[in-house]
Every structure is written in C-alpha cells, then in structure tokens.
Design an enzyme around this catalytic site. Structure first.
Site, PDB file in Angstrom:
ATOM      1  N   ASP A  52      25.660 -12.813  19.522  1.00  0.00           N
ATOM      2  CA  ASP A  52      24.762 -11.825  20.118  1.00  0.00           C
ATOM      3  C   ASP A  52      23.350 -12.396  20.209  1.00  0.00           C
ATOM      4  OD1 ASP A  52      24.368  -8.567  20.519  1.00  0.00           O
ATOM      5  OD2 ASP A  52      22.609  -9.550  19.644  1.00  0.00           O
ATOM      6  N   LYS A  70      20.755  -9.443  26.469  1.00  0.00           N
ATOM      7  CA  LYS A  70      20.119  -8.140  26.694  1.00  0.00           C
ATOM      8  C   LYS A  70      18.959  -8.248  27.672  1.00  0.00           C
ATOM      9  CE  LYS A  70      21.045  -7.302  21.806  1.00  0.00           C
ATOM     10  NZ  LYS A  70      20.974  -8.695  21.361  1.00  0.00           N
ATOM     11  N   HIS A  95      18.006  -3.334  26.399  1.00  0.00           N
ATOM     12  CA  HIS A  95      17.551  -3.555  25.031  1.00  0.00           C
ATOM     13  C   HIS A  95      16.828  -2.350  24.423  1.00  0.00           C
ATOM     14  CE1 HIS A  95      16.453  -7.277  22.390  1.00  0.00           C
ATOM     15  NE2 HIS A  95      16.769  -6.234  21.640  1.00  0.00           N
ATOM     16  N   TYR A 122      14.690 -13.118  22.514  1.00  0.00           N
ATOM     17  CA  TYR A 122      14.825 -14.006  21.362  1.00  0.00           C
ATOM     18  C   TYR A 122      14.470 -15.455  21.713  1.00  0.00           C
ATOM     19  CZ  TYR A 122      17.858 -10.185  19.628  1.00  0.00           C
ATOM     20  OH  TYR A 122      18.410  -8.990  19.260  1.00  0.00           O
TER      21      TYR A 122
END
Length: 275
Positions: free
Chosen positions: A49, A79, A112, A54
């Site tokens: 994930d 996401k 998200h 990120y």
C-alpha cells in the site's frame, strides 16, 4: 477464523485483496522503501500500500519488479492526493502514479481524503478509470458515514474499500457496521498506533498471555474484526513478526478487553468534522 498470509477478502466487485499488507507511509524514497518491500515479499506478503503523497511509488514498483514475482501475484494500492482531486486532474494523477510505479494498472485506487467540493468529481474520475481498466477496484480513505452516504447517493459504483485509521484505541463499530451494510470492506491503517500505545499495560498483558508482541496482538485484533490491515515497518525482522499473526487467536474476553480501550485516538488525521 482460520487465516494465513495468503488469506484474502473478496471485494464487492469480485476482486480478491490479501487481508494483510505492508504500508509504506513515511518510508523514505529510495533504498529504505525498496528494502522494506523486498523484505515483505520474501516474507510472503502479496499486498503493498502506497500513495502519491508518500513520494515512494517509484521505489515500490521497482522492488516489485526486482522480486521476479508475476505482476498478478502482487496486490498494489495507491491513492489520489488532495491537490489532484477533481475529474480531469484525478485522471491525470492516476496516469502519473502508474508511470511512477511502472505499471499498466493498480489493483486498488483510493481517494485519500474527503475533500469538500471535489470528492464527488474525483469519484466520477475513479469510475472512469475502473471502466478503462486502469484499476481493478476503487475505493476511499478517511470517509466517515456522512461522506459515504453523500457519495453513495450519487455514485454508479459502490466503493470497494474504505481505508481508515483503526485500532483498539480508535475503535468505531458504528462505522464498521455502516460499511458492512453497504458492502464496503474496511482496511485499517496505523493499526500499531504509530507506536504510541505499544507499551500500554493492558495490551502488553494480552500479549503476555499469548506469548506474542503487542504489535501482533493489535494486528490480530483488526483481523478478528474482519478488517484488512496494513501495518507499516521498514525493518525486516518486524515485517516478519507482523506477518506471524495467523497461528494464534484472541479469545472473546481478549477482544472485549481490547474493544474497551477506545479513546478516539487519531494518530494522524481526524476526518469526523470534515463537511
């Protein structure tokens, strides 16, 4: 409930998602993320994930390719970030994520955060991406009951997943029931409370009775509440430990004790007041 590392949940569109995965939130781009994903895949994980925000999608994709595993054997989630929400921008954002990952499709694409005024257009885009085969399933993250109800009143596709923070210190049975009633699987992120409650004596006592770590107890609690769970670690030994949760079970009394620890502890975002 007999489980193993290959256990899956069938989503509402027939796609199967592994119950246990590796989260890479705050894993540094580059070798840290690559090594974490490599360690997880060697340990038997088949669910990774990530998210655009990120900044490590490229490293996740590279590590999966380096593993030599067939693409269809690894379930990959990413996401849509807040600044990319909206119909056209969401379509473009997914293409950027696919390019970063080096993939033709992702297995699960999530909104998200329930950004007011933009989330419904974002969902229309995700429905388009699903029809076009750019993702095998679509869902949301951090959506509370009122966000889900608004979406479901207009959606053509029911979200397959709602990924939310969940652990005994943030236990939301009403949200879990609401998702179950709508056929939406719940996926728990930050199940280890970002370390904030791993030394809580009540959790430690349950762990001691089973000869397990507090982290293993928290992960097992999520699984026994029928959640998908994505603990994050970048340490190979802890990644292996987090996966060793299928050869013991929490008793009904253990579960009641852990359920009673709720203190509405959000270790990250609190979406309850988002209109």
């Amino acid at each position: 409930m007999e489980l193993n590392l290959q256990s899956t949940v069938m989503l509402n569109n027939g796609v199967e998602i592994p119950r246990l995965g590796l989260g890479v939130y705050l894993a540094a781009r580059g070798e840290e993320t690559r090594q974490a994903v490599r360690s997880a895949l060697v340990a038997g994980y088949r669910h990774i994930d990530t998210a655009r925000v990120y900044a490590n999608e490229r490293d996740v994709g590279a590590a999966v390719r380096e593993s030599g595993l067939p693409r269809e054997d690894v379930f990959i989630t990413t996401k849509l970030w807040n600044s990319d929400q909206g119909y056209d921008s969401a379509l473009k954002a997914c293409e950027r994520s696919l390019k970063e990952l080096g993939l033709e499709y992702v297995d699960l694409y999530l909104i998200h955060w329930p950004v007011p005024g933009r989330r419904l257009d974002s969902w229309r885009a995700l429905e388009t991406l699903l029809r076009d085969g750019r993702c095998r399933a679509i869902g949301v993250s951090n959506f509370m009951e009122h966000h889900l109800d608004e979406l479901l009143a207009r959606a053509q596709v029911v979200p397959a997943v709602n990924q939310v923070e969940q652990h005994p210190f943030l236990y939301q049975p009403s949200l879990l029931r609401h998702c179950a009633d709508k056929g939406i699987a719940v996926e728990a992120y930050s199940p280890l409370t970002k370390g904030l409650r791993l030394t809580d004596p009540r959790v430690v006592e349950v762990a001691r009775r089973h000869g397990r770590s507090a982290a293993q107890v928290l992960i097992r609690w999520c699984l026994q509440h029928d959640m998908i769970v994505i603990p994050k670690s970048t340490h190979a030994a802890r990644i292996r430990e987090n996966a060793t949760v299928h050869d013991f079970a929490l008793s009904p009394e253990d579960m009641r004790q852990l359920d009673g620890l709720n203190e509405d502890l959000y270790t990250g975002w609190d979406p309850r007041e988002v209109p």
